[in-house]
Design an enzyme around this catalytic site. Structure first.
Site, short mmCIF file in Angstrom:
data_model
loop_
_atom_site.label_atom_id
_atom_site.label_comp_id
_atom_site.label_asym_id
_atom_site.label_seq_id
_atom_site.Cartn_x
_atom_site.Cartn_y
_atom_site.Cartn_z
CG ASN A 1 52.20 41.11 -47.05
OD1 ASN A 1 51.26 40.40 -47.44
ND2 ASN A 1 52.36 41.41 -45.76
CE1 TYR B 1 42.99 45.79 -49.32
CE2 TYR B 1 41.22 44.72 -50.55
CZ TYR B 1 42.45 44.66 -49.92
OH TYR B 1 43.15 43.47 -49.88
CB THR C 1 44.81 37.85 -42.93
OG1 THR C 1 43.81 38.58 -43.64
CG2 THR C 1 45.53 36.90 -43.88
#
Length: 247
Positions: free
Chosen positions: A85, A152, A189
């Site tokens: 994760n 990313y 998040t």
């Protein structure tokens, strides 16, 4: 009563913390790996935390050896699962403005660590007949190119391809590992908060992230975890990338 073991990276916050909490509430054993501690998770007797910086990829083999020394697989064990994760969002700027250190750090955490953890997991479980599963948390950024997020996006695209390759490798194993990648969509998040709070002069998509947040388009970690819990139970085609968490 059956016993299940879960190894989860990035349990100090966000999806990792919420998922670990749900699994602990169901009575499963969770081994969390992160640089920070979750006060919530530390209250559970069936939670074991390891402080670890996933940038230290050369130490991951020793990390996994220590974790598996504590896991006692027996006739009551019906699943052992690794959930990759943890990820790093930065650097959020054009590639020519990124330092070598920033690029390497991102790839170590977001791509190299999941690859090494997957390798270690398969090595330590290859002779076990119990159900074995790996879930790699991916992103829509693996498919859609985002300016100033090239590292990313590339790491997540690599994670998807890696998942497919390992799925193909496991197809003919005697006791195969189920491996899937999951794109949770846009979730509220810390990573999302970080993206929308960037200076638009440096990160051109900061306004887009802010707009999504303002319009209430972000999913809660709780709703995403509910779907991941379903995926844990499901028999999914090995190597598949589940690109819509809500379906």
């Amino acid at each position: 009563m059956s016993t299940r073991y879960f190894i989860i990276t990035g349990t100090s916050r966000g999806i990792g913390e919420t998922l670990a909490n749900s699994l602990l509430e169901d009575g499963h054993y969770v081994y969390g790996i992160s640089r920070g501690e979750s006060q919530l998770l530390s209250t559970y007797d069936n939670y074991t935390h390891t402080y670890f910086n996933l940038r230290e990829v050369d130490k991951i083999n020793d990390l996994f050896t220590s974790i598996f020394e504590r896991i006692k697989v027996d006739a009551q064990t019906d699943m052992i699962c690794l959930i990759n994760n943890a990820a790093m969002l930065e650097p959020l700027k054009p590639i020519d403005r990124c330092t070598p250190e920033e690029i390497v750090s991102n790839l170590q955490i977001s791509l190299m660590a999941p690859i090494l953890l997957t390798s270690g997991f398969i090595q330590h479980t290859e002779k076990l007949r119990t159900r074995k599963k790996i879930i790699n948390i991916s992103s829509g950024s693996a498919i859609y190119p985002v300016p100033d997020m090239s590292v990313y996006c590339t790491a997540k695209a690599g994670l998807n391809m890696f998942t497919q390759c390992v799925g193909a490798e496991q197809a003919n194993r005697a006791y195969p590992v189920e491996i899937v990648a999951v794109d949770p969509g846009m979730v509220d998040t810390t990573l999302q908060k970080m993206a929308r709070e960037q200076d638009e002069a440096q990160f051109s998509c900061a306004g887009l992230f802010q707009e999504v947040y303002t319009n209430g388009q972000l999913q809660s970690t709780e709703s995403v975890v509910m779907r991941i819990m379903q995926i844990i139970e499901e028999q999914v085609e090995a190597g598949r990338t589940i690109t819509s968490i809500t379906t």
